[in-house]
Design a protein around this motif. Structure first.
Motif, mmCIF file in Angstrom:
data_model
loop_
_atom_site.group_PDB
_atom_site.id
_atom_site.type_symbol
_atom_site.label_atom_id
_atom_site.label_comp_id
_atom_site.label_asym_id
_atom_site.label_seq_id
_atom_site.Cartn_x
_atom_site.Cartn_y
_atom_site.Cartn_z
ATOM 1 N N THR A 266 13.904 32.396 122.577
ATOM 2 C CA THR A 266 14.579 31.172 122.141
ATOM 3 C C THR A 266 13.602 30.007 122.247
ATOM 4 O OG1 THR A 266 16.633 32.066 122.973
ATOM 5 C CG2 THR A 266 16.606 29.706 122.499
ATOM 6 N N ALA A 267 13.278 29.460 121.111
ATOM 7 C CA ALA A 267 12.258 28.401 121.089
ATOM 8 C C ALA A 267 12.797 27.141 121.768
ATOM 9 C CB ALA A 267 11.888 28.093 119.642
ATOM 10 N N PRO A 268 11.905 26.355 122.376
ATOM 11 C CA PRO A 268 12.327 25.076 122.976
ATOM 12 C C PRO A 268 12.595 24.062 121.869
ATOM 13 C CG PRO A 268 9.963 25.335 123.144
ATOM 14 C CD PRO A 268 10.462 26.580 122.475
ATOM 15 N N VAL A 269 13.780 24.172 121.277
ATOM 16 C CA VAL A 269 14.044 23.440 120.019
ATOM 17 C C VAL A 269 13.802 21.937 120.133
ATOM 18 C CG1 VAL A 269 15.543 25.045 118.796
ATOM 19 C CG2 VAL A 269 16.512 23.626 120.571
ATOM 20 N N SER A 270 14.276 21.340 121.223
ATOM 21 C CA SER A 270 14.112 19.874 121.340
ATOM 22 C C SER A 270 12.623 19.524 121.392
ATOM 23 C CB SER A 270 14.788 19.354 122.613
ATOM 24 O OG SER A 270 16.043 19.950 122.754
ATOM 25 N N GLY A 271 11.880 20.317 122.108
ATOM 26 C CA GLY A 271 10.439 20.076 122.218
ATOM 27 C C GLY A 271 9.740 20.283 120.888
ATOM 28 N N VAL A 272 10.194 21.258 120.118
ATOM 29 C CA VAL A 272 9.588 21.485 118.798
ATOM 30 C C VAL A 272 9.911 20.300 117.879
ATOM 31 C CG1 VAL A 272 9.604 22.950 116.734
ATOM 32 C CG2 VAL A 272 9.602 24.003 119.012
ATOM 33 N N LEU A 273 11.143 19.788 117.989
ATOM 34 C CA LEU A 273 11.505 18.615 117.178
ATOM 35 C C LEU A 273 10.662 17.401 117.597
ATOM 36 C CD1 LEU A 273 15.406 19.035 117.149
ATOM 37 C CD2 LEU A 273 13.835 19.514 115.271
ATOM 38 N N ALA A 274 10.459 17.272 118.892
ATOM 39 C CA ALA A 274 9.619 16.162 119.385
ATOM 40 C C ALA A 274 8.197 16.300 118.837
ATOM 41 C CB ALA A 274 9.615 16.160 120.907
ATOM 42 N N LEU A 275 7.681 17.521 118.879
ATOM 43 C CA LEU A 275 6.327 17.765 118.365
ATOM 44 C C LEU A 275 6.258 17.457 116.869
ATOM 45 C CD1 LEU A 275 3.496 18.878 119.006
ATOM 46 C CD2 LEU A 275 4.369 21.171 118.524
ATOM 47 N N HIS A 276 7.316 17.802 116.159
ATOM 48 C CA HIS A 276 7.386 17.497 114.726
ATOM 49 C C HIS A 276 7.216 16.001 114.511
ATOM 50 C CE1 HIS A 276 9.314 16.512 110.888
ATOM 51 N NE2 HIS A 276 9.066 17.750 110.512
ATOM 52 N N GLU A 277 7.941 15.225 115.282
ATOM 53 C CA GLU A 277 7.870 13.775 115.106
ATOM 54 C C GLU A 277 6.503 13.229 115.508
ATOM 55 O OE1 GLU A 277 10.110 13.672 112.921
ATOM 56 O OE2 GLU A 277 10.618 11.637 113.541
ATOM 57 N N ALA A 278 5.950 13.793 116.572
ATOM 58 C CA ALA A 278 4.617 13.345 117.008
ATOM 59 C C ALA A 278 3.595 13.616 115.906
ATOM 60 C CB ALA A 278 4.232 14.054 118.299
ATOM 61 N N LEU A 279 3.665 14.813 115.323
ATOM 62 C CA LEU A 279 2.718 15.160 114.252
ATOM 63 C C LEU A 279 2.964 14.293 113.017
ATOM 64 C CD1 LEU A 279 2.831 19.050 114.639
ATOM 65 C CD2 LEU A 279 0.795 17.619 114.963
ATOM 66 N N ARG A 280 4.234 14.024 112.740
ATOM 67 C CA ARG A 280 4.560 13.195 111.574
ATOM 68 C C ARG A 280 3.934 11.801 111.732
ATOM 69 N NH1 ARG A 280 8.043 9.587 110.322
ATOM 70 N NH2 ARG A 280 9.287 9.752 112.225
ATOM 71 N N LEU A 281 3.985 11.281 112.949
ATOM 72 C CA LEU A 281 3.400 9.954 113.181
ATOM 73 C C LEU A 281 1.878 9.990 113.067
ATOM 74 C CD1 LEU A 281 5.767 8.743 116.050
ATOM 75 C CD2 LEU A 281 5.728 7.972 113.667
ATOM 76 N N VAL A 282 1.276 11.112 113.483
ATOM 77 C CA VAL A 282 -0.181 11.243 113.301
ATOM 78 C C VAL A 282 -0.500 11.220 111.806
ATOM 79 C CG1 VAL A 282 -2.207 12.721 113.624
ATOM 80 C CG2 VAL A 282 -0.486 12.576 115.442
#
Ligand code: PLP
Length: 407
Positions: A266-282
Motif C-alpha cells: 500500500t503506497a504512502p498515498v498522502s506522501g506521493v501526493l505531496a511529492l507530486h506537488e513538490a515536483l510540480r512546483l519544481v
C-alpha cells in the motif's frame, strides 16, 4: 464460552496518558534551516493531508505525472523511475540491493558519513566492497579514481554528489562517471541532498542510478523517495538470478505499482501526493531558475556568515552550496549553538555527526531571502549571546549585498 486472558477492565499494559501535539510542539513553528527536513510549500502541505485509494484511475494519473516530472528533474529519458516508501536511505538501499549481490565488485568513493553508508549497504548484500577513502574536506582526484578502478575492476561505482555531513561537493561527477563507464561499471549517484538544487544530468553524464529523498531539495515531506535506473541498470536488475533479499525494495516488484498500475504494497498515498506537488512546483519554476536561486542564496549566505567573522568548513573549490558547514568557535559545541538558536530564535540548524561544525541548509524553500535574513541574524545573535565576538551588522549587510547582486 471461550475464555480470554485479556482483562478488559485492567489490561496488563495500562492505557498510557500522553500529551497532545499542541502541548508538545512549539507555539510558533521552528524555521527549519538545518540539513533537512526543510520547510514545505502550502501546496505540498495540503496534498499531504489527503488520502485517496492507492490503486485506481486517480492514482495511476498521479503516478504517471510523478514519473514524468521526476524524469525532468533527474534529466533522464529512462522509463525506469520509481518511488520508494521510505527515507533517502531506503532509496540508496533499493539501488544497491537491486544492482549488487553476493560477490559483486563495488567501489565506493567515500567522502564522509553518507557515502560510507552506501559501502555499508553493499557489504550487507555480501558484495565485495572496496572503499576509496577521501580525506575530510576534499574530493578524490580523477587519477586516484582511475587507479582504484584499474585495481578493483568494479562492476558498480557509488558516489555522493553532495556529502551533506562535511559539506563537500563532488563536482567532477561527469568525469568520474565517464571513467567508470569506460571500465564497464555502472554508476550509482546519491543525490539525496542535491537534486534540484544544482545541475545533475543523468543521461548526459552516463549515470545508471540516481537516488533522492523528498525532504531536501525537493521540499517535500520525509519518507517518500525517488530512484531512477538507466536501461543498462534495469537490464541488470531484470537479469539477476538470486532474488533481492529486501522484499519491499525489490525493483521488479515495485515495477508492478510504479509501471503496471498493480499492487506491491500500500503506497504512502498522502506522501506521493505531496511529492507530486513538490515536483510540480519544481517544474513550474524550471530547473534553470531553481539552480540560479539556490546558487545566489547559498553564496550570499556564505558571504554573510564569513562577514560575521565565522569560518566555513569546506574549502571553496569543493564547497557544497546545498548545505553550508560553519566551524563552531573554540569553547562552544555544535549542540550549544543549535540549542540556543532554536530556543531563543526559533530557527533550527544542524550539527554533524561529531564534526565541530553547525550546518545551515540551502535546499528548496530554505532558499528564500526572508529565511536567510532571519537565519543570519539568529546565528549572529546566538554567537553574541554565547560570548563570541562577531560583527552582526557586517554579516547582515554582506547577505544583503549578495542577494541584491552587490548593488
Ligand atoms: C547525501 C545524503 N545521503 C543520504 C541521506 C540519507 O537520507 P535519509 O536520512 O532520508 O535516509 C542523507 C540525509 O541527510 C544525505 O544527506
Amino acid at each position: 464460552m471461550p475464555t480470554s486472558s485479556f482483562n478488559v477492565a485492567s489490561p496488563a499494559v495500562p492505557c498510557p496518558v500522553v500529551e497532545s501535539l499542541d502541548a508538545i510542539l512549539p507555539e510558533e513553528p521552528l524555521l527549519m534551516m538545518g540539513a533537512g527536513p526543510v520547510p514545505i510549500p502550502a501546496a505540498v502541505a495540503k496534498a499531504n493531508t489527503i488520502v485517496i485509494n492507492h490503486l485506481g484511475a486517480t492514482m495511476v494519473k498521479v503516478i504517471s505525472q510523478v514519473k514524468t516530472m521526476a524524469r525532468y528533474v533527474f534529466q533522464t529519458h529512462s522509463k525506469w523511475v520509481l518511488g520508494v516508501a521510505g527515507p533517502g536511505s531506503a532509496a540508496m538501499e533499493m539501488a544497491i540491493s537491486n544492482l549488487a549481490w553476493e560477490g559483486t565488485r563495488v567501489l565506493s568513493i567515500k567522502n564522509g558519513f553518507f557515502s560510507g553508508r552506501m559501502a555499508e549497504m553493499g557489504r550487507r548484500v555480501a558484495a565485495q566492497v572496496s572503499v576509496l577513502e577521501v580525506a575530510d574536506r576534499s574530493v578524490a582526484g580523477l587519477e586516484q579514481i582511475a587507479d582504484a578502478i584499474r585495481r578493483e575492476r568494479p562492476e558498480i561505482v557509488t558516489i555522493v554528489q553532495g556529502e551533506t555531513s562535511n559539506t563537500v561537493w563532488n563536482y567532477q561527477l561527469k568525469d568520474i562517471a565517464a571513467l567508470a563507464k569506460a571500465a564497464g561499471a555502472l554508476v550509482i549517484i546519491d543525490a539525496v541532498c542535491t537534486l534540484s538544487t544544482m545541475p545533475l544530468a543523468m543521461d548526459a553524464w552516463g549515470i545508471d542510478a540516481v537516488i533522492t529523498g523528498g525532504q531536501k531539495g525537493l521540499s517535500s515531506i520525509p519518507g517518500v523517495s525517488l530512484i531512477a535506473f538507466s536501461d543498462a541498470a534495469w537490464e541488470r536488475v531484470k537479469g539477476r538470478t538470486a532474488p533481492n533479499a529486501h522484499w519491499c525494495l525489490d525493483a521488479s516488484l515495485a515495477e508492478n505499482f510504479w509501471h503496471n498500475a498493480g499492487y506491491h504494497y500500500t503506497a504512502p498515498v498522502s506522501g506521493v501526493l505531496a511529492l507530486h506537488e513538490a515536483l510540480r512546483l519544481v517544474c513550474a519554476e524550471t530547473l534553470e531558475k531553481r539552480f540560479a536561486r539556490h546558487l545566489k542564496c547559498s553564496v550570499a549566505l556564505q558571504e554573510g556568515v564569513m562577514a560575521l567573522g565565522l569560518q566555513l568548513y569546506a574549502p571553496k573549490e569543493c564547497r557544497l552550496n546545498s548545505v553550508v558547514g560553519i566551524e563552531v568557535p573554540p569553547g562552544l559545541s555544535p549542540g550549544d549553538v543549535c540549542a540556543h538558536i532554536s530556543r531563543q530564535h526559533q530557527v533550527e540548524i544542524s550539527g554533524s555527526f561529531g564534526l565541530p561544525i553547525v550546518r545551515i541548509g540551502q535546499m528548496g524553500e530554505q532558499c528564500r531571502e526572508h529565511n536567510l535574513f532571519r537565519t543570519v541574524h539568529a546565528l549572529g545573535r546566538t554567537m553574541v549571546d554565547l560570548g563570541v565576538k562577531v560583527d552582526l551588522p557586517a554579516g547582515v549587510a554582506a547577505l544583503e549585498r549578495g542577494l541584491s547582486g552587490g548593488k
